[in-house]
Design a protein around this motif. Structure first.
Motif, PDB file in Angstrom:
ATOM      1  N   VAL A 157       0.776  -1.273   0.078  1.00 25.33           N
ATOM      2  CA  VAL A 157       0.085   0.112  -0.014  1.00 25.33           C
ATOM      3  C   VAL A 157       0.851   1.227  -0.031  1.00 25.33           C
ATOM      4  CG1 VAL A 157      -1.680   1.383   1.395  1.00 25.33           C
ATOM      5  CG2 VAL A 157      -1.923  -0.918   1.183  1.00 25.33           C
ATOM      6  N   PHE A 158       2.004   1.324   1.021  1.00 27.65           N
ATOM      7  CA  PHE A 158       2.611   2.251   0.791  1.00 27.65           C
ATOM      8  C   PHE A 158       4.023   2.233   0.132  1.00 27.65           C
ATOM      9  CE2 PHE A 158       0.242   2.246   4.761  1.00 27.65           C
ATOM     10  CZ  PHE A 158      -0.548   3.663   4.727  1.00 27.65           C
ATOM     11  N   HIS A 159       4.083   1.674  -0.644  1.00 28.67           N
ATOM     12  CA  HIS A 159       5.379   1.228  -1.568  1.00 28.67           C
ATOM     13  C   HIS A 159       5.983   2.639  -2.041  1.00 28.67           C
ATOM     14  CE1 HIS A 159       2.639   1.495  -4.970  1.00 28.67           C
ATOM     15  NE2 HIS A 159       3.412   1.856  -5.687  1.00 28.67           N
ATOM     16  N   ALA A 160       5.444   3.561  -2.569  1.00 32.79           N
ATOM     17  CA  ALA A 160       5.875   4.740  -2.984  1.00 32.79           C
ATOM     18  C   ALA A 160       6.568   5.423  -2.039  1.00 32.79           C
ATOM     19  CB  ALA A 160       5.014   5.612  -3.792  1.00 32.79           C
ATOM     20  N   ALA A 161       5.763   5.412  -0.620  1.00 35.28           N
ATOM     21  CA  ALA A 161       6.661   6.015   0.645  1.00 35.28           C
ATOM     22  C   ALA A 161       7.704   5.539   1.117  1.00 35.28           C
ATOM     23  CB  ALA A 161       5.448   6.283   1.655  1.00 35.28           C
ATOM     24  N   ILE A 162       7.802   4.078   0.830  1.00 40.03           N
ATOM     25  CA  ILE A 162       8.915   3.274   1.303  1.00 40.03           C
ATOM     26  C   ILE A 162      10.107   3.588   0.564  1.00 40.03           C
ATOM     27  CG2 ILE A 162       9.681   1.071   1.431  1.00 40.03           C
ATOM     28  CD1 ILE A 162       6.812   0.117   2.287  1.00 40.03           C
ATOM     29  N   ARG A 163       9.922   3.621  -0.939  1.00 39.46           N
ATOM     30  CA  ARG A 163      11.185   3.997  -1.668  1.00 39.46           C
ATOM     31  C   ARG A 163      11.613   5.356  -1.182  1.00 39.46           C
ATOM     32  NH1 ARG A 163      12.491   0.880  -5.811  1.00 39.46           N
ATOM     33  NH2 ARG A 163      11.246  -0.771  -6.394  1.00 39.46           N
ATOM     34  N   ASP A 164      10.571   6.393  -0.621  1.00 36.59           N
ATOM     35  CA  ASP A 164      11.313   7.792  -0.561  1.00 36.59           C
ATOM     36  C   ASP A 164      11.809   7.620   0.659  1.00 36.59           C
ATOM     37  OD1 ASP A 164      10.109   8.872  -2.916  1.00 36.59           O
ATOM     38  OD2 ASP A 164       8.010   9.438  -1.682  1.00 36.59           O
ATOM     39  N   VAL A 165      11.493   6.832   1.754  1.00 42.14           N
ATOM     40  CA  VAL A 165      11.938   6.811   3.008  1.00 42.14           C
ATOM     41  C   VAL A 165      13.353   6.085   2.929  1.00 42.14           C
ATOM     42  CG1 VAL A 165      12.002   5.648   5.320  1.00 42.14           C
ATOM     43  CG2 VAL A 165       9.981   6.804   4.364  1.00 42.14           C
ATOM     44  N   LEU A 166      13.505   5.171   2.006  1.00 44.47           N
ATOM     45  CA  LEU A 166      14.774   4.332   2.007  1.00 44.47           C
ATOM     46  C   LEU A 166      15.716   5.231   0.975  1.00 44.47           C
ATOM     47  CD1 LEU A 166      13.591   0.677   0.637  1.00 44.47           C
ATOM     48  CD2 LEU A 166      14.574   1.474   2.979  1.00 44.47           C
ATOM     49  N   ALA A 167      15.271   6.324   0.264  1.00 44.45           N
ATOM     50  CA  ALA A 167      16.136   7.173  -0.381  1.00 44.45           C
ATOM     51  C   ALA A 167      16.652   8.073   0.561  1.00 44.45           C
ATOM     52  CB  ALA A 167      15.484   7.666  -1.666  1.00 44.45           C
ATOM     53  N   VAL A 168      15.690   8.707   1.324  1.00 45.38           N
ATOM     54  CA  VAL A 168      16.268   9.660   2.437  1.00 45.38           C
ATOM     55  C   VAL A 168      17.415   9.001   3.339  1.00 45.38           C
ATOM     56  CG1 VAL A 168      15.676  10.938   4.401  1.00 45.38           C
ATOM     57  CG2 VAL A 168      14.371  10.930   2.273  1.00 45.38           C
ATOM     58  N   LEU A 169      16.946   7.851   3.797  1.00 43.72           N
ATOM     59  CA  LEU A 169      18.025   6.993   4.676  1.00 43.72           C
ATOM     60  C   LEU A 169      19.505   6.669   3.945  1.00 43.72           C
ATOM     61  CD1 LEU A 169      15.541   4.441   6.631  1.00 43.72           C
ATOM     62  CD2 LEU A 169      16.753   6.702   7.341  1.00 43.72           C
ATOM     63  N   ALA A 170      19.360   6.689   2.595  1.00 42.44           N
ATOM     64  CA  ALA A 170      20.603   6.243   1.945  1.00 42.44           C
ATOM     65  C   ALA A 170      21.353   7.525   1.788  1.00 42.44           C
ATOM     66  CB  ALA A 170      20.328   5.678   0.474  1.00 42.44           C
ATOM     67  N   ASN A 171      20.706   8.619   1.871  1.00 45.13           N
ATOM     68  CA  ASN A 171      21.538   9.909   1.585  1.00 45.13           C
ATOM     69  C   ASN A 171      22.111  10.358   3.091  1.00 45.13           C
ATOM     70  OD1 ASN A 171      20.993  10.197  -1.174  1.00 45.13           O
ATOM     71  ND2 ASN A 171      18.962  11.332  -0.733  1.00 45.13           N
ATOM     72  N   VAL A 172      21.194  10.265   4.164  1.00 41.17           N
ATOM     73  CA  VAL A 172      21.581  10.494   5.417  1.00 41.17           C
ATOM     74  C   VAL A 172      22.830   9.605   5.800  1.00 41.17           C
ATOM     75  CG1 VAL A 172      21.051  10.650   7.902  1.00 41.17           C
ATOM     76  CG2 VAL A 172      19.621  11.287   6.105  1.00 41.17           C
ATOM     77  N   GLY A 173      22.836   8.253   5.436  1.00 39.94           N
ATOM     78  CA  GLY A 173      23.999   7.279   5.793  1.00 39.94           C
ATOM     79  C   GLY A 173      24.279   7.091   7.085  1.00 39.94           C
ATOM     80  N   LEU A 174      25.605   7.477   7.393  1.00 37.22           N
ATOM     81  CA  LEU A 174      26.244   7.331   8.728  1.00 37.22           C
ATOM     82  C   LEU A 174      25.460   7.994   9.928  1.00 37.22           C
ATOM     83  CD1 LEU A 174      28.496   6.084  10.266  1.00 37.22           C
ATOM     84  CD2 LEU A 174      29.887   7.953   9.836  1.00 37.22           C
ATOM     85  N   ALA A 175      24.795   9.242   9.359  1.00 33.09           N
ATOM     86  CA  ALA A 175      24.358   9.978  10.411  1.00 33.09           C
ATOM     87  C   ALA A 175      23.138   9.145  11.050  1.00 33.09           C
ATOM     88  CB  ALA A 175      23.758  11.319   9.985  1.00 33.09           C
ATOM     89  N   ALA A 176      22.254   8.654  10.020  1.00 40.27           N
ATOM     90  CA  ALA A 176      20.987   7.934  10.532  1.00 40.27           C
ATOM     91  C   ALA A 176      21.540   6.559  11.537  1.00 40.27           C
ATOM     92  CB  ALA A 176      20.403   7.552   9.233  1.00 40.27           C
ATOM     93  N   THR A 177      22.581   6.002  10.909  1.00 40.56           N
ATOM     94  CA  THR A 177      23.131   4.748  11.787  1.00 40.56           C
ATOM     95  C   THR A 177      23.404   5.166  13.147  1.00 40.56           C
ATOM     96  OG1 THR A 177      23.926   3.836   9.609  1.00 40.56           O
ATOM     97  CG2 THR A 177      24.702   3.115  11.703  1.00 40.56           C
ATOM     98  N   VAL A 178      24.338   6.180  13.154  1.00 38.53           N
ATOM     99  CA  VAL A 178      24.659   6.847  14.813  1.00 38.53           C
ATOM    100  C   VAL A 178      23.260   7.062  15.368  1.00 38.53           C
ATOM    101  CG1 VAL A 178      25.687   8.533  15.833  1.00 38.53           C
ATOM    102  CG2 VAL A 178      26.958   7.479  13.729  1.00 38.53           C
ATOM    103  N   LEU A 179      22.330   7.971  14.739  1.00 38.56           N
ATOM    104  CA  LEU A 179      21.246   8.315  15.529  1.00 38.56           C
ATOM    105  C   LEU A 179      20.415   7.186  15.887  1.00 38.56           C
ATOM    106  CD1 LEU A 179      19.309  10.587  16.490  1.00 38.56           C
ATOM    107  CD2 LEU A 179      17.987  10.426  14.304  1.00 38.56           C
ATOM    108  N   GLY A 180      20.350   6.223  14.855  1.00 36.84           N
ATOM    109  CA  GLY A 180      19.712   4.944  15.476  1.00 36.84           C
ATOM    110  C   GLY A 180      20.502   4.260  16.708  1.00 36.84           C
ATOM    111  N   GLY A 181      21.827   4.410  16.598  1.00 29.71           N
ATOM    112  CA  GLY A 181      22.354   3.444  17.720  1.00 29.71           C
ATOM    113  C   GLY A 181      22.255   4.129  19.079  1.00 29.71           C
ATOM    114  N   VAL A 182      22.166   5.562  19.009  1.00 25.90           N
ATOM    115  CA  VAL A 182      22.081   6.365  20.154  1.00 25.90           C
ATOM    116  C   VAL A 182      20.806   6.237  20.764  1.00 25.90           C
ATOM    117  CG1 VAL A 182      21.818   8.564  21.074  1.00 25.90           C
ATOM    118  CG2 VAL A 182      23.694   8.329  19.402  1.00 25.90           C
ATOM    119  N   LEU A 183      19.896   6.291  20.042  1.00 27.66           N
ATOM    120  CA  LEU A 183      18.171   5.991  20.397  1.00 27.66           C
ATOM    121  C   LEU A 183      17.959   4.459  21.026  1.00 27.66           C
ATOM    122  CD1 LEU A 183      16.230   7.522  17.599  1.00 27.66           C
ATOM    123  CD2 LEU A 183      16.644   8.417  19.851  1.00 27.66           C
ATOM    124  N   LEU A 184      18.926   3.616  20.327  1.00 25.45           N
ATOM    125  CA  LEU A 184      18.777   2.263  20.726  1.00 25.45           C
ATOM    126  C   LEU A 184      19.538   2.180  22.235  1.00 25.45           C
ATOM    127  CD1 LEU A 184      18.054  -0.766  20.788  1.00 25.45           C
ATOM    128  CD2 LEU A 184      20.337  -1.000  19.445  1.00 25.45           C
TER     129      LEU A 184
END
Length: 330
Positions: A157-184
């Motif tokens: 249902v949300f396939h278009a939004a999923i691709r957009d989210v994955l594209a944003v995460l791909a651009n953010v890269g390391l920052a998203a990984t670090v933020l996710g680790g900090v939140l965990l």
């Protein structure tokens, strides 16, 4: 993120099988995002085979939950205690599981898949309660199918939004990984603090196993309350003689018979005696002052009971032949 998409597009069924099996065995693997992304890719024109994804997810669910089901059939309540001791919510893990099983029966295997901390405990509890293999397989397959199709459809249902989210995460890269680790890490620290605060029982009076045994041997023995749920008491054959079983939610309705002036001793079989401490506070808040918690709960009682049954084997003195004895005397 492009690597994830490529991996799912080329090895989707194998990836879903591995992550689903790992999640059902209890590993901290997020299987749901893989299913959602797989559903989005299948809807977005990818060559991903949706039927193969469904079959892989079903197989991973059945193998993982089936392993715990057989373990529960073989070792009973000990398996659930082990699982709940490593849970982030160890003090409520078994109680939530037994509540779901008691209310829904076999359907609980479906509902438990959506409850964190319970999905791994429900299969061994079903096995320990004696559910047949055919019944387990039927409910497990139905639950796995509902669970799998639900998240695949969500991704579709949300396939278009999923691709957009994955594209944003791909651009953010390391920052998203670090933020996710900090939140965990922050979440784990918060849970640890919650557990630490729950262990504080400055208002609770305790009693040792030896002291309780001595009290039970006297004429005016205390009333002993077993705070394990009914399903757990049915699974676990261990018990303290004369103990009365209660669920925590039943205590407010049972205060009348318990207010007979006798001392109350409450126990459970949970980390840090959490359920027993909670029950003691309910009783004390109702005006029953003579309430104590058994230190170590049922495990301590059982360990003491086993230690008391150890027989002391006396080694007989060596038999000395008369001739040797005489020569020695000489």
């Amino acid at each position: 993120m492009n690597d994830l998409i490529s991996l799912l597009a080329t090895q989707g069924p194998a990836v879903v099988l591995v992550v689903t099996l790992a999640a059902r065995l209890g590993a901290p693997v997020p299987a749901v995002p893989f299913l959602v992304v797989a559903g989005g890719l299948a809807m977005g024109g990818s060559a991903l085979n949706a039927v193969a994804i469904v079959l892989a997810s079903l197989l991973g669910n059945i193998l993982g939950d089936g392993a715990w089901f057989l373990a529960g059939r073989r070792w009973g309540y000990a398996v659930m205690r082990l699982l709940c001791r490593v849970s982030l919510s160890a003090d409520t893990c078994v109680s939530r599981s037994e509540a779901i099983l008691g209310r829904w029966g076999g359907l609980s295997l479906i509902a438990a898949k959506y409850v964190p901390g319970v999905s791994v405990v429900a299969p061994p509890m079903a096995g320990a309660l004696g559910m047949s293999n055919a019944r387990f397989l039927a409910f497990e397959t139905a639950g796995a199918l509902v669970w799998t199709l639900g998240y695949l459809l969500l991704g579709a249902v949300f396939h278009a939004a999923i691709r957009d989210v994955l594209a944003v995460l791909a651009n953010v890269g390391l920052a998203a990984t670090v933020l996710g680790g900090v939140l965990l890490v922050a979440f784990l620290l918060w849970r640890y603090q919650q557990r630490r605060m729950a262990r504080r029982a400055d208002d609770i009076v305790t009693i040792s196993v030896d002291a309780l045994r001595a009290a039970l041997a006297q004429g005016n023995a205390p009333t002993v309350l077993d705070m394990r749920g009914e399903p757990v008491r049915a699974i676990d054959p261990r018990a303290i003689p004369g103990a009365v079983g209660f669920a925590l939610r039943e205590l407010p309705q049972a205060l009348g018979p318990l207010a007979d002036g006798r001392e109350l001793v409450v126990f459970c079989d949970c980390p840090d005696d959490a359920s027993a401490v909670a029950a003691a506070r309910v009783l004390m808040a109702a005006g029953l002052p003579r309430v104590r918690v058994l230190e170590g709960g049922l495990s301590a009682w059982t360990a003491s009971d086993l230690a008391g049954r150890v027989e002391v084997v006396e080694v007989p003195a060596p038999v000395v032949p008369a001739s040797l004895g005489a020569s020695g005397a000489a």
